[in-house]
Design a protein around this motif. Structure first.
Motif, PDB file in Angstrom:
ATOM      1  N   CYS A   1      -9.780   4.017 -12.444  1.00 43.06           N
ATOM      2  CA  CYS A   1      -8.505   3.445 -12.132  1.00 43.06           C
ATOM      3  C   CYS A   1      -8.039   3.317 -13.380  1.00 43.06           C
ATOM      4  CB  CYS A   1      -8.740   1.912 -11.643  1.00 43.06           C
ATOM      5  SG  CYS A   1      -7.421   1.178 -11.144  1.00 43.06           S
TER       6      CYS A   1
ATOM      7  N   SER B   1      -4.651   8.337  -3.237  1.00 43.11           N
ATOM      8  CA  SER B   1      -6.077   8.174  -3.149  1.00 43.11           C
ATOM      9  C   SER B   1      -6.819   8.709  -1.964  1.00 43.11           C
ATOM     10  CB  SER B   1      -6.750   6.926  -3.486  1.00 43.11           C
ATOM     11  OG  SER B   1      -6.166   6.455  -4.906  1.00 43.11           O
TER      12      SER B   1
ATOM     13  N   MET C   1       1.062  -1.238   0.085  1.00 41.94           N
ATOM     14  CA  MET C   1      -0.151   0.193  -0.052  1.00 41.94           C
ATOM     15  C   MET C   1       0.804   1.218   0.092  1.00 41.94           C
ATOM     16  SD  MET C   1      -2.878  -1.212   2.821  1.00 41.94           S
ATOM     17  CE  MET C   1      -3.778   0.262   2.828  1.00 41.94           C
TER      18      MET C   1
ATOM     19  N   GLU D   1      -7.161   0.041  -5.139  1.00 39.56           N
ATOM     20  CA  GLU D   1      -5.987   1.166  -5.355  1.00 39.56           C
ATOM     21  C   GLU D   1      -6.679   2.357  -5.420  1.00 39.56           C
ATOM     22  OE1 GLU D   1      -2.639   2.053  -8.794  1.00 39.56           O
ATOM     23  OE2 GLU D   1      -2.762   0.098  -7.806  1.00 39.56           O
ATOM     24  N   THR D   2      -7.772   2.649  -5.845  1.00 39.50           N
ATOM     25  CA  THR D   2      -8.430   3.898  -5.926  1.00 39.50           C
ATOM     26  C   THR D   2      -9.074   4.522  -4.637  1.00 39.50           C
ATOM     27  OG1 THR D   2     -10.727   3.382  -6.499  1.00 39.50           O
ATOM     28  CG2 THR D   2      -9.266   3.349  -8.319  1.00 39.50           C
TER      29      THR D   2
ATOM     30  N   CYS E   1     -11.568   0.480  -7.925  1.00 39.27           N
ATOM     31  CA  CYS E   1     -10.676  -0.535  -7.236  1.00 39.27           C
ATOM     32  C   CYS E   1     -10.107  -0.337  -5.942  1.00 39.27           C
ATOM     33  CB  CYS E   1      -9.235  -0.862  -8.269  1.00 39.27           C
ATOM     34  SG  CYS E   1      -9.996  -1.206 -10.003  1.00 39.27           S
TER      35      CYS E   1
ATOM     36  N   SER F   1      -4.731   3.498  -1.919  1.00 36.28           N
ATOM     37  CA  SER F   1      -3.350   4.101  -2.152  1.00 36.28           C
ATOM     38  C   SER F   1      -3.069   5.496  -1.431  1.00 36.28           C
ATOM     39  CB  SER F   1      -3.289   4.347  -3.568  1.00 36.28           C
ATOM     40  OG  SER F   1      -3.958   5.354  -4.216  1.00 36.28           O
TER      41      SER F   1
ATOM     42  N   GLY G   1       0.754   2.762  -5.329  1.00 33.53           N
ATOM     43  CA  GLY G   1      -0.198   2.070  -5.660  1.00 33.53           C
ATOM     44  C   GLY G   1      -0.404   1.130  -4.551  1.00 33.53           C
ATOM     45  N   VAL G   2      -1.405   0.062  -5.285  1.00 34.97           N
ATOM     46  CA  VAL G   2      -1.696  -1.024  -4.233  1.00 34.97           C
ATOM     47  C   VAL G   2      -1.382  -2.299  -4.926  1.00 34.97           C
ATOM     48  CG1 VAL G   2      -3.447  -2.195  -2.931  1.00 34.97           C
ATOM     49  CG2 VAL G   2      -3.458   0.437  -2.799  1.00 34.97           C
TER      50      VAL G   2
ATOM     51  N   GLY H   1      -5.233  -5.089  -5.266  1.00 33.83           N
ATOM     52  CA  GLY H   1      -5.334  -3.837  -5.775  1.00 33.83           C
ATOM     53  C   GLY H   1      -6.404  -3.496  -6.777  1.00 33.83           C
ATOM     54  N   HIS H   2      -6.746  -4.368  -7.485  1.00 26.87           N
ATOM     55  CA  HIS H   2      -7.799  -4.298  -8.630  1.00 26.87           C
ATOM     56  C   HIS H   2      -9.239  -5.422  -8.237  1.00 26.87           C
ATOM     57  CE1 HIS H   2      -5.180  -1.535 -10.469  1.00 26.87           C
ATOM     58  NE2 HIS H   2      -4.261  -2.443 -10.267  1.00 26.87           N
TER      59      HIS H   2
END
Length: 300
Positions: A177, A193, A140, A186-187, A184, A190, A143-144, A166-167
């Protein structure tokens, strides 16, 4: 002596580490040079070859094989790279090209998988659960990402997307994303985000450490909203891993891993979503830091 060679191929630097295969905690050589990715794909290959030759000269022997941690995935069907934020690598037959350049067998895994492997065998997992069979590694940061290690080996999956936490869809509020989907993990989780959400709430930009401090001081409603959302969403995302794999240990790395609340309140928020009356989820912080990528590559 039997050695394990690993290379971490980052956006700004390429690092090589050689471990003693008979004592994997012993690092024989460790060297790095700049990636210089702006000069193109062929230049990256040149830099890798240059680094390998430097280490060969220092160690006095050639490798039998080399593991690579990459910022993307080698598609098992097309045998080309995809999902690399070092975009000049995308659609390139990197494994084939590396083997032709270096004259040795090359193994490629994405950096999250290498992180998970290193923390499973050398890092945090053995410290808290010496007999762990399943370890899930989370990155983390900017990105993730995620990676699965089962009985000491990376589980990449049929399509090379094993562990892509992450997705997984988490919440539409995360917005679009880069992968083409919306919401996601990640969005939402992270570092950028989390900071973006705060900016939307407060109308000004602040760093994550500053947001945390303001939340803890109780002086900033937007900071508290950001942290509460992070904990709730992290809990939901953590429960997905637990309900699907029920790993022995979950290890977190990346800049966001430094937020201590994740290991206490974040884990507590996950419990109500976990399919067992008394959830027992072991979530720990990484111990290898930025060494995990190159060590994991060697352990491939």
């Amino acid at each position: 002596m039997n050695h394990l060679w690993g290379i971490d191929l980052g956006g700004t630097k390429i690092e090589c580490a050689v471990l003693n295969a008979d004592n994997i905690k012993e690092v024989r050589v460790r060297r790095r040079i700049p990636t210089e990715a702006d000069q193109g794909y062929e230049h990256i290959l040149n830099q890798i070859e240059k680094l390998v030759n430097q280490v060969i000269e220092e160690l006095g022997e050639r490798p039998e094989k080399i593991g690579f941690a990459t910022p993307g995935t080698l598609d098992p069907v097309t045998q080309t790279m995809r999902g690399c934020n070092t975009v000049v690598m995308n659609d390139q037959p990197m494994q084939k090209d590396l083997e032709a350049r270096l004259g040795v067998s090359c193994l490629i895994a994405n950096d999250a998988n290498c992180f998970a492997l290193a923390e499973a065998l050398l890092g945090a997992a053995p410290e808290v659960h010496p007999n762990a069979q399943v370890v899930f590694g989370i990155i983390m940061g900017t990105g993730v990402g995620g990676g699965v290690v089962i009985n000491g080996k990376v589980w990449g999956g049929r399509q090379g997307i094993g562990g892509e936490w992450g997705h997984i869809f988490l919440d539409e509020s995360g917005g679009p994303c880069y992968c083409g989907n919306v919401g996601c993990v990640e969005t939402v989780l992270s570092g950028p985000s989390l900071q973006r959400f705060y900016t939307q709430e407060a109308g000004e930009k602040r760093s994550m450490p500053d947001i945390l401090a303001r939340h803890q001081a109780g002086t900033d409603a937007a900071a508290t909203a950001t942290v509460e959302r992070m904990l709730n969403q992290f809990g939901k995302a953590l429960s997905i891993i637990t309900n699907l794999l029920d790993p022995d240990v979950i290890v977190i790395g990346g800049g966001v891993s430094n937020i201590d609340l994740l290991y206490t309140e974040g884990v507590q928020r996950a419990q109500k979503h976990i399919f067992t009356p008394k959830p027992d989820v072991l979530v720990v912080k990484n111990v290898l830091g930025d060494s995990a990528g190159v060590f994991g590559a060697a352990l491939l």
